[in-house]
Design a protein around this motif. Structure first.
Motif, PDB file in Angstrom:
ATOM      1  N   GLN A   1      65.305  23.470  15.041  1.00  0.00           N
ATOM      2  CA  GLN A   1      66.346  22.473  14.797  1.00  0.00           C
ATOM      3  C   GLN A   1      66.282  21.262  15.723  1.00  0.00           C
ATOM      4  OE1 GLN A   1      70.183  24.231  15.225  1.00  0.00           O
ATOM      5  NE2 GLN A   1      69.807  24.938  17.293  1.00  0.00           N
TER       6      GLN A   1
ATOM      7  N   TYR B   1      68.158  20.253   3.678  1.00  0.00           N
ATOM      8  CA  TYR B   1      69.035  21.161   4.409  1.00  0.00           C
ATOM      9  C   TYR B   1      69.801  22.105   3.497  1.00  0.00           C
ATOM     10  CZ  TYR B   1      67.839  18.200   8.309  1.00  0.00           C
ATOM     11  OH  TYR B   1      67.140  17.519   9.267  1.00  0.00           O
TER      12      TYR B   1
ATOM     13  N   LYS C   1      62.327  20.870   7.387  1.00  0.00           N
ATOM     14  CA  LYS C   1      62.695  19.880   8.411  1.00  0.00           C
ATOM     15  C   LYS C   1      62.006  18.543   8.140  1.00  0.00           C
ATOM     16  CE  LYS C   1      64.554  18.742  12.396  1.00  0.00           C
ATOM     17  NZ  LYS C   1      65.914  18.923  12.804  1.00  0.00           N
TER      18      LYS C   1
END
Length: 88
Positions: free
Chosen positions: A65, A43, A38
């Motif tokens: 998330q 990703y 993150k």
């Protein structure tokens, strides 16, 4: 703390983890993995050859998330500091 200061501390924490030679607990590694991905805006899908490991990694990513890049960096920093502070 500014973004620049967070980046410096984050890079130091990453170096500290990479320099460590003893094995880490699996739950700790999953949290590190998720926060790192993150924090670096990576990703890509998990790429383990073991499907269950990919599932755990995906779940770890799913759980964080909603946090920002800087929040992920700070969480990574805190996780590393606490690990080395309280390990035996």
């Amino acid at each position: 703390m500014t973004s620049k200061e967070i980046n410096i501390e984050f890079e130091d924490a990453v170096e500290r983890i990479n320099a460590h030679t003893e094995p880490f607990p699996a739950d700790f590694l999953l949290r590190l993995y998720a926060y790192y991905k993150k924090a670096t805006n990576n990703y890509e899908r998990p790429s383990s050859r073991t499907p269950i490991i990919n599932a755990f990694k995906t779940n770890a990513l799913f759980q964080i998330q909603q946090i920002s890049e800087d929040e992920a960096k700070q969480a990574y920093i805190d996780l590393v500091k606490n690990y080395f502070l309280y390990r035996k």
